[in-house]
Design an enzyme around this catalytic site. Structure first.
Site, mmCIF file in Angstrom:
data_model
loop_
_atom_site.group_PDB
_atom_site.id
_atom_site.type_symbol
_atom_site.label_atom_id
_atom_site.label_comp_id
_atom_site.label_asym_id
_atom_site.label_seq_id
_atom_site.Cartn_x
_atom_site.Cartn_y
_atom_site.Cartn_z
ATOM 1 N N ASP A 72 1.008 -1.188 -0.233
ATOM 2 C CA ASP A 72 -0.050 0.130 0.061
ATOM 3 C C ASP A 72 0.969 1.211 0.039
ATOM 4 O O ASP A 72 2.162 1.173 0.183
ATOM 5 C CB ASP A 72 -0.961 -0.050 1.205
ATOM 6 C CG ASP A 72 -0.085 -0.712 2.639
ATOM 7 O OD1 ASP A 72 0.892 -0.294 2.664
ATOM 8 O OD2 ASP A 72 -0.943 -1.201 3.295
ATOM 9 N N ASP A 141 -7.668 -4.043 14.400
ATOM 10 C CA ASP A 141 -9.033 -4.513 14.039
ATOM 11 C C ASP A 141 -9.173 -5.366 12.845
ATOM 12 O O ASP A 141 -10.125 -5.793 12.239
ATOM 13 C CB ASP A 141 -9.627 -2.966 13.584
ATOM 14 C CG ASP A 141 -9.100 -2.457 12.100
ATOM 15 O OD1 ASP A 141 -7.850 -3.103 11.645
ATOM 16 O OD2 ASP A 141 -9.692 -1.514 11.779
ATOM 17 N N HIS A 143 -7.240 -5.606 10.038
ATOM 18 C CA HIS A 143 -7.312 -5.495 8.599
ATOM 19 C C HIS A 143 -5.827 -5.866 8.174
ATOM 20 O O HIS A 143 -4.923 -5.694 8.610
ATOM 21 C CB HIS A 143 -7.364 -3.918 8.317
ATOM 22 C CG HIS A 143 -6.495 -2.886 8.788
ATOM 23 N ND1 HIS A 143 -6.553 -2.243 9.862
ATOM 24 C CD2 HIS A 143 -5.168 -2.759 8.238
ATOM 25 C CE1 HIS A 143 -5.648 -1.445 10.260
ATOM 26 N NE2 HIS A 143 -4.509 -1.595 9.071
ATOM 27 N N GLU A 148 -9.819 -2.398 5.313
ATOM 28 C CA GLU A 148 -10.496 -2.233 6.550
ATOM 29 C C GLU A 148 -11.719 -2.974 6.751
ATOM 30 O O GLU A 148 -12.116 -3.683 5.864
ATOM 31 C CB GLU A 148 -11.053 -0.547 6.597
ATOM 32 C CG GLU A 148 -9.669 0.294 6.458
ATOM 33 C CD GLU A 148 -8.684 0.473 7.680
ATOM 34 O OE1 GLU A 148 -8.724 -0.276 8.316
ATOM 35 O OE2 GLU A 148 -8.400 1.630 7.776
#
Length: 277
Positions: A72, A141, A143, A148
């Site tokens: 990314d 979380d 991801h 996400e």
């Protein structure tokens, strides 16, 4: 699926680096057969990168015939900004090894056409023969890359808006000023990573323990995108003790009981010196 549990961050980083080292050397890359490696950023892989640099400087590992694809990049952050993932990869890894710059692939968050940039990245991966080993990390979380919660589990490389939790987590890299944290990124999709022939996910620290629990002990769920890798035929989760705090005792004991098998993947450590005629 394999779950490799080491005592602490340093040992888990070293195990991951040993595994990458052996995989590259066993592949016997050459000018007409490159090893393709997917790479993450963030704090978790730094220890692994340091060990890989050490192996290279000792003459045991070469990246001359390795192509890399990063997960990314932030949108709108100048390429030479100290917190861009271009800067991260060059400062923490690439400039310390013998990889050719043209063989490193990082998404351009300043491209004039972001969608076209994402499509071109997918095409570059295909042209390279797909990714042999994709290394990743996760957020608290769950991801993977910047996929996400709620992301499609068959998603491809695309533009993504960051969740508030991720922006807050990344604020430490921007002087804890939320206004300076980019809110959009380019990211490979879950499906992009799933297409790799093998996936290794690094998970360390107590703050990632609930995410590891969701990845290992519960079902596949797009709200915890790392859970998708339960369905990959060759997934290795590498973690430290702190990351196992939410797992059942039985689960931890089961995977620890397999460590003698898992360690055969990294022992003995191979060296390019052994393959020099």
């Amino acid at each position: 699926m394999r779950l490799v549990i080491l005592d602490d961050y340093d040992l888990s980083s070293e195990w991951a680096a040993k595994y990458i080292r052996n995989r590259i050397i066993q592949f016997k890359p050459s000018a007409d057969r490159y090893f393709t490696l997917g790479l993450p950023t963030g704090s978790t892989p730094l220890g692994c990168y340091r060990k890989l640099i050490e192996y290279h400087k000792n003459g045991d590992l070469s990246f001359k015939f390795v192509k890399t694809f990063n997960m990314d990049e932030y949108v709108g952050l100048p390429r030479d900004h100290p917190e861009s993932y271009h800067s991260y990869m060059w400062n923490n890894f690439f400039k310390h090894i013998d990889i050719e710059p043209q063989n490193t692939h990082i998404l351009d968050g300043n491209a004039s056409d972001l969608q076209a940039e994402c499509e071109a990245f997918e095409q570059q991966i295909t042209a390279a023969g797909g990714i042999e080993l994709f290394v990743g990390g996760i957020g608290p979380d769950g991801h993977i890359a910047f996929n996400e919660p709620g992301s499609s589990l068959v998603s491809r490389t695309r533009v993504k808006t960051l969740a508030k939790d991720t922006i807050v987590a990344n604020a430490r890299f921007f002087g804890n000023d939320l206004s300076k944290v980019p809110t959009m990124t380019l990211t490979v999709g879950v499906g992009t990573v799933m297409d790799a022939r093998e996936v290794m996910i690094l998970i360390t620290g107590a703050h990632k323990a609930f995410a590891l629990y969701k990845a290992i002990e519960e079902g596949v769920n797009h709200m915890w995108t790392v859970s998708a890798f339960q369905q990959h035929p060759r997934t290795i989760f590498v973690c430290d003790e702190d990351a196992t705090l939410e797992l059942r005792v039985k689960t931890v004991k089961y995977f620890k009981g397999l460590m003698h098998v898992h360690n055969q993947l990294v022992e003995p450590m191979l060296s390019v010196k052994d393959y020099i005629d």
